[in-house]
Design a protein around this motif. Structure first.
Motif, PDB file in Angstrom:
ATOM      1  N   MET A 246       0.943  -1.355  -0.621  1.00 64.04           N
ATOM      2  CA  MET A 246      -0.277  -0.130   0.078  1.00 64.04           C
ATOM      3  C   MET A 246       0.883   1.090  -0.284  1.00 64.04           C
ATOM      4  O   MET A 246       0.575   2.512  -0.435  1.00 64.04           O
ATOM      5  CB  MET A 246      -1.303  -0.330   1.116  1.00 64.04           C
ATOM      6  N   ILE A 247       1.736   1.044   0.672  1.00 65.86           N
ATOM      7  CA  ILE A 247       2.618   2.476   0.698  1.00 65.86           C
ATOM      8  C   ILE A 247       3.824   2.690  -0.472  1.00 65.86           C
ATOM      9  O   ILE A 247       3.534   3.957  -1.039  1.00 65.86           O
ATOM     10  CB  ILE A 247       3.844   2.347   2.192  1.00 65.86           C
ATOM     11  N   ALA A 248       4.095   1.769  -0.773  1.00 67.50           N
ATOM     12  CA  ALA A 248       4.609   1.157  -1.820  1.00 67.50           C
ATOM     13  C   ALA A 248       4.185   2.031  -3.429  1.00 67.50           C
ATOM     14  O   ALA A 248       4.934   2.898  -4.195  1.00 67.50           O
ATOM     15  CB  ALA A 248       5.559   0.261  -2.494  1.00 67.50           C
ATOM     16  N   ASN A 249       3.067   1.689  -3.020  1.00 67.08           N
ATOM     17  CA  ASN A 249       1.860   1.751  -4.456  1.00 67.08           C
ATOM     18  C   ASN A 249       1.343   3.066  -4.689  1.00 67.08           C
ATOM     19  O   ASN A 249       1.750   3.399  -5.463  1.00 67.08           O
ATOM     20  CB  ASN A 249       1.017   0.820  -4.142  1.00 67.08           C
ATOM     21  N   THR A 250       1.255   3.838  -3.706  1.00 64.41           N
ATOM     22  CA  THR A 250       0.914   4.924  -3.074  1.00 64.41           C
ATOM     23  C   THR A 250       1.876   6.281  -3.575  1.00 64.41           C
ATOM     24  O   THR A 250       2.066   6.945  -4.388  1.00 64.41           O
ATOM     25  CB  THR A 250       0.728   5.236  -1.889  1.00 64.41           C
ATOM     26  N   VAL A 251       3.817   6.065  -3.299  1.00 65.65           N
ATOM     27  CA  VAL A 251       4.584   6.350  -3.788  1.00 65.65           C
ATOM     28  C   VAL A 251       4.541   6.504  -5.331  1.00 65.65           C
ATOM     29  O   VAL A 251       4.775   7.466  -5.897  1.00 65.65           O
ATOM     30  CB  VAL A 251       5.886   6.180  -2.556  1.00 65.65           C
ATOM     31  N   ILE A 275      -4.332   8.154  -1.289  1.00 59.05           N
ATOM     32  CA  ILE A 275      -3.990   6.797  -1.102  1.00 59.05           C
ATOM     33  C   ILE A 275      -5.264   6.286  -0.542  1.00 59.05           C
ATOM     34  O   ILE A 275      -4.539   4.526  -1.566  1.00 59.05           O
ATOM     35  CB  ILE A 275      -3.728   6.644   0.628  1.00 59.05           C
ATOM     36  N   GLU A 276      -6.170   6.195  -0.806  1.00 62.34           N
ATOM     37  CA  GLU A 276      -7.264   5.947  -1.484  1.00 62.34           C
ATOM     38  C   GLU A 276      -7.305   5.395  -2.816  1.00 62.34           C
ATOM     39  O   GLU A 276      -8.144   4.588  -3.921  1.00 62.34           O
ATOM     40  CB  GLU A 276      -8.708   6.432  -1.347  1.00 62.34           C
ATOM     41  N   GLU A 277      -6.862   6.310  -3.281  1.00 63.99           N
ATOM     42  CA  GLU A 277      -7.182   6.748  -5.029  1.00 63.99           C
ATOM     43  C   GLU A 277      -5.889   5.482  -5.955  1.00 63.99           C
ATOM     44  O   GLU A 277      -6.524   4.995  -6.274  1.00 63.99           O
ATOM     45  CB  GLU A 277      -6.700   7.956  -5.389  1.00 63.99           C
ATOM     46  N   SER A 278      -4.922   5.404  -4.814  1.00 56.70           N
ATOM     47  CA  SER A 278      -3.767   4.669  -5.248  1.00 56.70           C
ATOM     48  C   SER A 278      -4.330   2.929  -5.055  1.00 56.70           C
ATOM     49  O   SER A 278      -4.279   2.005  -5.209  1.00 56.70           O
ATOM     50  CB  SER A 278      -3.045   4.669  -4.210  1.00 56.70           C
ATOM     51  N   LEU A 279      -5.447   2.998  -3.829  1.00 53.54           N
ATOM     52  CA  LEU A 279      -5.607   1.067  -3.499  1.00 53.54           C
ATOM     53  C   LEU A 279      -7.016   0.850  -4.193  1.00 53.54           C
ATOM     54  O   LEU A 279      -6.444  -0.058  -4.943  1.00 53.54           O
ATOM     55  CB  LEU A 279      -6.632   1.785  -1.613  1.00 53.54           C
ATOM     56  N   ARG A 280      -7.372   2.460  -5.170  1.00 58.19           N
ATOM     57  CA  ARG A 280      -8.019   1.627  -5.795  1.00 58.19           C
ATOM     58  C   ARG A 280      -8.065   1.413  -6.963  1.00 58.19           C
ATOM     59  O   ARG A 280      -8.174  -0.019  -8.075  1.00 58.19           O
ATOM     60  CB  ARG A 280      -9.355   3.185  -5.750  1.00 58.19           C
ATOM     61  N   LEU A 281      -6.726   1.719  -7.685  1.00 55.91           N
ATOM     62  CA  LEU A 281      -5.853   1.668  -9.002  1.00 55.91           C
ATOM     63  C   LEU A 281      -5.154   0.258  -8.739  1.00 55.91           C
ATOM     64  O   LEU A 281      -4.924  -0.469  -9.606  1.00 55.91           O
ATOM     65  CB  LEU A 281      -5.314   3.152  -9.234  1.00 55.91           C
ATOM     66  N   ASP A 330      -6.393  10.229 -10.155  1.00 56.35           N
ATOM     67  CA  ASP A 330      -7.006  11.085  -9.720  1.00 56.35           C
ATOM     68  C   ASP A 330      -6.751  11.486  -8.609  1.00 56.35           C
ATOM     69  O   ASP A 330      -8.027  10.964  -7.750  1.00 56.35           O
ATOM     70  CB  ASP A 330      -8.665  11.495 -10.625  1.00 56.35           C
ATOM     71  N   VAL A 331      -6.124  12.121  -8.010  1.00 52.32           N
ATOM     72  CA  VAL A 331      -6.922  12.366  -5.984  1.00 52.32           C
ATOM     73  C   VAL A 331      -7.640  12.974  -5.993  1.00 52.32           C
ATOM     74  O   VAL A 331      -7.508  13.190  -4.599  1.00 52.32           O
ATOM     75  CB  VAL A 331      -5.457  12.787  -5.047  1.00 52.32           C
ATOM     76  N   ARG A 332      -8.498  13.195  -7.130  1.00 52.15           N
ATOM     77  CA  ARG A 332      -9.448  14.210  -6.305  1.00 52.15           C
ATOM     78  C   ARG A 332     -11.033  13.749  -7.386  1.00 52.15           C
ATOM     79  O   ARG A 332     -11.680  13.712  -6.872  1.00 52.15           O
ATOM     80  CB  ARG A 332      -9.647  15.767  -7.433  1.00 52.15           C
ATOM     81  N   ARG A 333     -10.844  12.169  -7.405  1.00 54.44           N
ATOM     82  CA  ARG A 333     -11.947  11.880  -7.468  1.00 54.44           C
ATOM     83  C   ARG A 333     -12.830  11.465  -6.500  1.00 54.44           C
ATOM     84  O   ARG A 333     -12.078  10.888  -5.167  1.00 54.44           O
ATOM     85  CB  ARG A 333     -11.594   9.967  -7.920  1.00 54.44           C
ATOM     86  N   HIS A 334     -14.098  12.287  -7.013  1.00 54.60           N
ATOM     87  CA  HIS A 334     -15.494  12.032  -5.457  1.00 54.60           C
ATOM     88  C   HIS A 334     -15.818  10.137  -4.586  1.00 54.60           C
ATOM     89  O   HIS A 334     -15.885  10.421  -3.737  1.00 54.60           O
ATOM     90  CB  HIS A 334     -16.152  13.023  -5.709  1.00 54.60           C
ATOM     91  N   ASN A 335     -15.159   9.490  -5.416  1.00 59.56           N
ATOM     92  CA  ASN A 335     -15.568   7.941  -5.065  1.00 59.56           C
ATOM     93  C   ASN A 335     -14.911   7.583  -4.769  1.00 59.56           C
ATOM     94  O   ASN A 335     -15.002   5.896  -5.160  1.00 59.56           O
ATOM     95  CB  ASN A 335     -17.127   7.694  -5.438  1.00 59.56           C
ATOM     96  N   ALA A 336     -13.189   7.561  -4.740  1.00 55.10           N
ATOM     97  CA  ALA A 336     -12.510   6.702  -4.470  1.00 55.10           C
ATOM     98  C   ALA A 336     -12.688   5.164  -3.388  1.00 55.10           C
ATOM     99  O   ALA A 336     -11.907   4.910  -3.437  1.00 55.10           O
ATOM    100  CB  ALA A 336     -11.434   7.092  -4.478  1.00 55.10           C
ATOM    101  N   ALA A 341     -10.636  -2.858  -1.810  1.00 53.08           N
ATOM    102  CA  ALA A 341      -8.714  -3.054  -1.834  1.00 53.08           C
ATOM    103  C   ALA A 341      -8.798  -3.254  -0.408  1.00 53.08           C
ATOM    104  O   ALA A 341      -8.090  -4.344   0.175  1.00 53.08           O
ATOM    105  CB  ALA A 341      -7.620  -1.639  -1.597  1.00 53.08           C
ATOM    106  N   PHE A 342      -9.895  -3.547   0.750  1.00 50.78           N
ATOM    107  CA  PHE A 342      -9.795  -4.352   1.971  1.00 50.78           C
ATOM    108  C   PHE A 342     -11.131  -5.488   1.987  1.00 50.78           C
ATOM    109  O   PHE A 342     -11.634  -5.555   2.929  1.00 50.78           O
ATOM    110  CB  PHE A 342      -9.812  -3.046   3.442  1.00 50.78           C
ATOM    111  N   ALA A 343     -11.583  -5.977   0.492  1.00 49.40           N
ATOM    112  CA  ALA A 343     -12.550  -6.909   0.925  1.00 49.40           C
ATOM    113  C   ALA A 343     -13.697  -5.874   1.330  1.00 49.40           C
ATOM    114  O   ALA A 343     -14.358  -5.290   1.397  1.00 49.40           O
ATOM    115  CB  ALA A 343     -11.894  -8.181   1.789  1.00 49.40           C
ATOM    116  N   HIS A 344     -14.883  -7.345   1.767  1.00 54.61           N
ATOM    117  CA  HIS A 344     -15.970  -6.904   2.222  1.00 54.61           C
ATOM    118  C   HIS A 344     -16.641  -7.887   3.082  1.00 54.61           C
ATOM    119  O   HIS A 344     -16.497  -8.519   3.320  1.00 54.61           O
ATOM    120  CB  HIS A 344     -17.299  -6.338   0.552  1.00 54.61           C
TER     121      HIS A 344
END
Length: 400
Positions: A246-251, A275-281, A330-336, A341-344
């Motif tokens: 998670m950290i490496a991908n966000t960087v 960070i949320e957008e990176s988790l999504r992508l 897109d760090v401004r994505r409204h619904n990232a 990423a943490f399952a459900h």
């Protein structure tokens, strides 16, 4: 499957395990568009790539269970919260989940995470270059897990070697191979360390707390030492491998998109969204496995009792039905934050709050202390991995 489905699912038949390990996203997009529930011979199971069907599978533990002897993690560490469902799952999960509620996480770990991230980045600063996965993301995640579990006196490098053996074993089994022998030795050593931690009852030790969990007379019995050991190994997966990724991908995402990095540098309130957008992508855990407990229909596709149903978190997170222009960072994505990423469902990652704290703290330290932080053009990086996805190396430079 009782019949060969290759002809019915040509897109799935064309996908190899190597495709999914290298760059799965074009293949997942094609599957999602044409075969959102597809049979992949490479996986000997179904792959679900649409978000709505992914949610259905993860929410319905009665129809799609983890409790199956083929479950890869259970083959490595034995029954645990990750490979059980129903009341037994609750019995294994609750003693570990309670300490990770948001307020308790902040109170218990904020100072430790800030001190450790600050120490690591300060040590890197004079050099002007570093390999951040190995020198920051991994060591921070290992230190936090070691602290949380109360493995006092166990060297972080030793903890890292144990979890590395477990990850290697799970990845090998997922790809259809066999676990390496060193996983057994790592598990034996972990068992001894857990028993020592339980006996020592160090204040704040999650292991001691789980083993001594008191229950009412009519409630479930406390966890035995062997069960605590199995769940400790699971926490290593969630607390080390996925947090490191998670950290490496966000960087990687931020430094690879200078326009988005500038937005975050100008407005630090955008960092959590980044960070949320990176988790999504690029979720660091890209798939979760379930097994059909009965014949069912999933997205119009008949699934048979006993079939492997693999949910592609990576595919669901780029579903255009939920996310516009889903391949764009897109760090401004409204619904990232609608990512999975943490399952459900019952197996949602209860360590999500701690993982976010670690990522936010690590990124803040990097951006505050390393001016001109950028990717090293001589060592390009991109994520890889069939199950756990992150760059094998993340080389960066900055101005000194």
């Amino acid at each position: 499957m009782t019949t060969d489905p290759t002809a019915r699912f040509p897109a799935g038949a064309a996908v190899t395990a190597a495709d999914l390990e290298d760059d799965p996203h074009p293949h997942l997009a094609r599957l999602r568009a044409h075969e959102p529930v597809s049979w992949l011979p490479a996986l000997d199971g179904w792959l679900v790539t649409s978000r709505d069907l992914a949610l259905r599978v993860m929410r319905d533990a009665a129809a799609f269970t983890v409790d199956d002897p083929r479950f890869s993690t259970a083959q490595v560490v034995g029954p645990s919260m990750l490979s059980l469902d129903g009341p037994t799952h609750t019995r294994h999960r609750d003693p570990f989940a309670r300490p990770f509620r948001p307020a308790r996480t902040r109170e218990r770990f904020t100072a430790f995470v800030e001190a450790e991230a600050g120490r690591l980045v300060a040590g890197l600063a004079p050099a002007g270059r570093a390999e951040l996965r190995g020198e920051l993301a991994g060591p921070l995640a290992v230190a936090v897990v070691t602290e949380a579990l109360g493995l006092d006196g166990v060297d972080p490098a030793t903890v890292r070697s144990w979890y590395g053996a477990f990850v290697e074993a799970v990845s090998a089994i997922t790809a259809g191979g066999t676990a390496p022998a060193r996983a057994d030795e790592a598990y034996r050593l972990l068992s001894a360390a857990v028993e020592q931690a339980i006996t020592a009852s160090r204040p704040g030790s999650l292991l001691a707390e789980a083993a001594q969990n008191e229950t009412p007379p009519a409630g479930p019995r406390p966890l035995a030492t062997a069960e605590v050991v199995a769940n400790a190994a699971i926490l290593m997966f969630g607390g080390i491998d996925t947090t490191e990724g998670m950290i490496a991908n966000t960087v990687l995402h931020l430094l690879g998109h200078p326009d988005q990095l500038r937005l975050v540098l100008d407005d630090r309130d955008l960092l959590p969204a980044a960070i949320e957008e990176s988790l999504r992508l690029e979720p660091s855990a890209s798939v979760v496995d379930r097994y059909a407990t009965r014949d069912a229909e999933l997205g119009g596709t008949p699934v048979r009792e006993g079939d492997l149903v693999r949910v592609s978190i990576a595919g669901a997170n780029r579903d255009p039905a939920m996310f516009d222009d889903p391949d764009r960072f897109d760090v401004r994505r409204h619904n990232a934050a609608e990512h999975l990423a943490f399952a459900h469902g019952p197996h949602f990652c209860f360590g999500a709050h701690l993982a976010r704290l670690e990522a936010r703290t690590a990124l803040t330290e990097l951006l505050d202390r390393l001016p001109g932080l950028r990717l090293d053009p001589a060592r390009p990086a991109r994520p890889r991995g069939l199950v756990f996805r992150k760059p094998p190396r993340l080389d960066v430079r900055w101005d000194t």
